[in-house]
Design a protein around this motif. Structure first.
Motif, PDB file in Angstrom:
ATOM      1  N   THR A   1     -18.494  -7.021 -29.645  1.00  0.00           N
ATOM      2  CA  THR A   1     -18.276  -6.021 -28.605  1.00  0.00           C
ATOM      3  C   THR A   1     -19.615  -5.685 -27.975  1.00  0.00           C
ATOM      4  O   THR A   1     -20.592  -5.433 -28.687  1.00  0.00           O
ATOM      5  CB  THR A   1     -17.646  -4.744 -29.174  1.00  0.00           C
ATOM      6  OG1 THR A   1     -16.380  -5.063 -29.748  1.00  0.00           O
ATOM      7  CG2 THR A   1     -17.456  -3.695 -28.091  1.00  0.00           C
TER       8      THR A   1
ATOM      9  N   ILE B   1     -17.760  -3.649 -22.313  1.00  0.00           N
ATOM     10  CA  ILE B   1     -17.347  -2.402 -21.666  1.00  0.00           C
ATOM     11  C   ILE B   1     -18.529  -1.448 -21.564  1.00  0.00           C
ATOM     12  O   ILE B   1     -19.557  -1.620 -22.231  1.00  0.00           O
ATOM     13  CB  ILE B   1     -16.202  -1.702 -22.437  1.00  0.00           C
ATOM     14  CG1 ILE B   1     -16.650  -1.411 -23.879  1.00  0.00           C
ATOM     15  CG2 ILE B   1     -14.944  -2.529 -22.407  1.00  0.00           C
ATOM     16  CD1 ILE B   1     -15.640  -0.591 -24.669  1.00  0.00           C
TER      17      ILE B   1
ATOM     18  N   LYS C   1     -14.062 -13.207 -30.999  1.00  0.00           N
ATOM     19  CA  LYS C   1     -13.166 -12.195 -31.551  1.00  0.00           C
ATOM     20  C   LYS C   1     -13.901 -11.109 -32.326  1.00  0.00           C
ATOM     21  O   LYS C   1     -13.279 -10.145 -32.772  1.00  0.00           O
ATOM     22  CB  LYS C   1     -12.133 -12.870 -32.456  1.00  0.00           C
ATOM     23  CG  LYS C   1     -11.199 -13.809 -31.709  1.00  0.00           C
ATOM     24  CD  LYS C   1     -10.175 -14.421 -32.640  1.00  0.00           C
ATOM     25  CE  LYS C   1      -9.222 -15.345 -31.873  1.00  0.00           C
ATOM     26  NZ  LYS C   1      -8.201 -15.959 -32.757  1.00  0.00           N
TER      27      LYS C   1
ATOM     28  N   MET D   1     -14.887 -10.192 -28.031  1.00  0.00           N
ATOM     29  CA  MET D   1     -13.800  -9.220 -27.909  1.00  0.00           C
ATOM     30  C   MET D   1     -13.806  -8.569 -26.529  1.00  0.00           C
ATOM     31  O   MET D   1     -12.878  -8.724 -25.762  1.00  0.00           O
ATOM     32  CB  MET D   1     -13.916  -8.150 -28.998  1.00  0.00           C
ATOM     33  CG  MET D   1     -13.626  -8.660 -30.397  1.00  0.00           C
ATOM     34  SD  MET D   1     -13.892  -7.424 -31.679  1.00  0.00           S
ATOM     35  CE  MET D   1     -12.558  -6.285 -31.342  1.00  0.00           C
ATOM     36  N   THR D   2     -14.926  -7.881 -26.195  1.00  0.00           N
ATOM     37  CA  THR D   2     -14.915  -7.168 -24.922  1.00  0.00           C
ATOM     38  C   THR D   2     -16.327  -6.787 -24.520  1.00  0.00           C
ATOM     39  O   THR D   2     -17.226  -6.697 -25.352  1.00  0.00           O
ATOM     40  CB  THR D   2     -14.040  -5.899 -25.014  1.00  0.00           C
ATOM     41  OG1 THR D   2     -13.914  -5.324 -23.724  1.00  0.00           O
ATOM     42  CG2 THR D   2     -14.643  -4.872 -25.954  1.00  0.00           C
TER      43      THR D   2
ATOM     44  N   ARG E   1     -17.316 -12.840 -24.334  1.00  0.00           N
ATOM     45  CA  ARG E   1     -16.006 -12.215 -24.110  1.00  0.00           C
ATOM     46  C   ARG E   1     -14.922 -12.875 -24.955  1.00  0.00           C
ATOM     47  O   ARG E   1     -14.002 -12.218 -25.449  1.00  0.00           O
ATOM     48  CB  ARG E   1     -15.616 -12.344 -22.637  1.00  0.00           C
ATOM     49  CG  ARG E   1     -16.269 -11.354 -21.699  1.00  0.00           C
ATOM     50  CD  ARG E   1     -15.605 -11.436 -20.347  1.00  0.00           C
ATOM     51  NE  ARG E   1     -16.332 -10.705 -19.318  1.00  0.00           N
ATOM     52  CZ  ARG E   1     -16.200  -9.407 -19.086  1.00  0.00           C
ATOM     53  NH1 ARG E   1     -15.384  -8.698 -19.849  1.00  0.00           N
ATOM     54  NH2 ARG E   1     -16.888  -8.827 -18.124  1.00  0.00           N
TER      55      ARG E   1
END
Length: 545
Positions: free
Chosen positions: A183, A4, A180, A1-2, A177
């Motif tokens: 994180t 950060i 799905k 997903m990400t 990344r």
């Protein structure tokens, strides 16, 4: 997903089915295995995408000599210590998993085949080719490093494989990344685990950002993948009024093992061809040959799992006559601190030469040095699969012999919290690394056994200075960066910290991934088995959910 920063995460995102603390070899393998499933996964990494040297201060502590200070030989960054890893991939052996009468506290609660079935998967993660460590099937020139074949107490037909080396952070960042369900929170240092009052489960992980922001991460299941030093530190810190999570029987932080090594003999070929240096396997992987004690000989002679490799004369002694080694020695100041410490550990102060003697070597061997510089640039810096490290043959045809041994896990070798705290209020640790005198004497007997075997069956001689060799072996340092056994796997709480599935005793939703759970260390460096056990844990978690 990400991927950060922790301080950028929305509050509603701070919950997952599985929270993985740590993004090194174990944590990233586990995340990749859980990618594209229905499970939501949060990864917490104390560092960022690039190394922050200031962060290392939070992980410093005390250590008894000759063990390095606890923050050395570790990287606090996405990818963890794989950024520092040399790439050596070696599996454990069947004998490592069984109880050995002459090795106290030996034996795993799982069988060899429960781990070995994951080695091929682990080798793929490490980019190290096939699960094949036999010279005969791996190499096009399949004779052993000792040309003669004879009945012996040693394997002469084994090798070790080398990764790219693979930086797991760089290698698997894109895959994470693109998933799905994963994180990654960077700059998210877990400073404590919170337990439900009166319950046998972890409720949340308390996370601190370098700017002082605190976050709380809730999850159904937590996995610690933060290494053999940080794991006991966090489990102690999370239970400040108690013995530490998983420490009902005072096992946490104990049985700390590394491996110990030494160069204490010289192999003289006497005309016998001996293979020295790196070769490539049939599947294109760099490898090196080695000599290893047979399991039957380990039992018969009460020895530990030990291996021998051909080495090179120490860099500081200009009598090696090598322009390459002299140039490397004079350029030592340019190396990172960890590599300088390794080189210093291989340096005998008595044999250290003057700078002018090294300069004479360089001037006399400029053509060889120029060729080495070209080859090193081509095969180390420009190639995707890099030459692992410098191996320069000795001018006189002899080879120093490197001994590398496991050590017996003992209670008094331990990692414990101190009174001093870091800037986040987490107690620092003290490393009290100890090795039994019986282990060091066993290494000496193994060396003598090899000398006897070679004398009986080959023209090769093993030169050992009997006046000093035992005292030299007794000064063997631990191999830096191998932090093993501090939350050991066991059949019952009275013997360890986690069960056969790496679940912490007494807590139904807390697991540990990494070398902290290894009951014994084998002779092998831990990375390949760390990855294999992480893949095994992923299968267990998927089945449980």
């Amino acid at each position: 997903m990400t991927i950060i920063r922790c301080d950028e995460a929305a509050p509603q995102s701070l919950h997952a089915n599985i929270c993985i603390v740590g993004a090194g070899a174990a944590g990233i393998t586990l995340a990749c295995e859980l990618a594209h499933t229905s499970l939501s996964v949060l990864m917490l990494e104390a560092g960022g995408l690039a190394t922050d040297t200031a962060l290392a201060r939070e992980f410093s502590g005390l250590a008894n000599f000759p063990h390095p200070e606890p923050s050395l030989f570790r990287e606090f960054v996405f990818g963890g210590t794989t950024k520092l890893w040399g790439g050596r991939c070696v599996p454990f052996d069947p004998i490592d998993f069984v109880i050995r009468e002459h090795v106290p506290n030996s034996g795993w609660p799982i069988r060899y085949d429960e781990v070995s079935q994951y080695y091929q998967r682990a080798l793929k993660y490490c980019d190290a080719g096939a699960f094949d460590f036999a010279i005969a099937s791996s190499l096009d020139a399949p004779h052993s490093p000792i040309a003669d074949t004879f009945e012996s107490d040693f394997f002469f037909e084994r090798l070790e494989r080398y990764s790219f080396p693979t930086d797991f952070g760089a290698r698997y960042r894109k895959a994470i990344r693109q998933s799905k369900n994963i994180t990654v929170l960077l700059n998210a240092r877990c400073i404590a685990l919170t337990r439900d009052a009166g319950e046998d489960r972890i409720e949340a992980a308390d996370v601190a950002h370098p700017n002082g922001m605190r976050r709380r991460i809730a999850a159904d299941t937590f996995v610690l993948a933060i290494g053999g030093i940080e794991t006991p530190r966090l489990l102690f810190a999370s239970d400040p009024r108690g013995p530490g999570f998983g420490n009902q029987t005072d096992r946490l932080g104990r049985f700390y093992t590394c491996h110990f090594e030494n160069i204490c003999a010289k192999l003289v070929p006497n005309g016998t061809p001996i293979k020295f240096g790196f070769e490539k396997t049939r599947d294109g992987v760099y490898c090196r040959r080695k000599i290893q004690i047979l399991p039957a000989a380990q039992r018969a002679h009460r020895l530990l799992n030990t291996t021998f490799r051909l080495h090179f004369t120490n860099y500081s002694d200009a009598s090696h006559g090598s322009s390459i080694m002299s140039a490397i020695f004079l350029a030592k100041a340019l190396l990172r601190k960890e590599y300088r410490q390794i080189m210093d550990g291989q340096t005998d102060p008595v044999s250290r030469s003057h700078t002018w003697e090294h300069l004479l070597n360089i001037l006399a061997g400029l053509p060889q040095l120029a060729k080495f510089g070209f080859d090193w640039t081509l095969f180390r810096y420009l190639a995707r699969r890099k030459l692992p490290y410098t191996l320069v043959p000795n001018a006189d045809g002899s080879f120093p012999l490197e001994l590398n041994s496991e050590q017996t896990p003992i209670e008094s070798s331990r990692i414990r919290p101190t009174r001093e705290v870091d800037s986040f209020g987490v107690r620092r640790v003290a490393v009290d690394w100890r090795v039994r005198s019986e282990d060091l004497e066993a290494a000496y007997r193994a060396l003598r056994l090899l000398k006897s075997d070679l004398a009986k069956h080959t023209t090769i001689s093993l030169e050992v200075n009997e006046d000093v060799v035992l005292s030299q072996i007794r000064r063997s340092p631990p191999i830096k960066g191998h932090h093993i056994g501090t939350a050991r796997m066991a059949a019952r709480p009275s013997e360890g910290v986690v069960d056969r599935n790496c679940k912490v005793f007494g807590l139904r939703n807390l697991f540990i991934a990494g070398s902290a759970v290894f009951p014994t260390s084998s002779h092998a460096n831990p990375t390949l088995t760390i990855v294999a056990l992480a893949a095994r844990l992923a299968d267990h978690l998927k089945e449980a959910f």
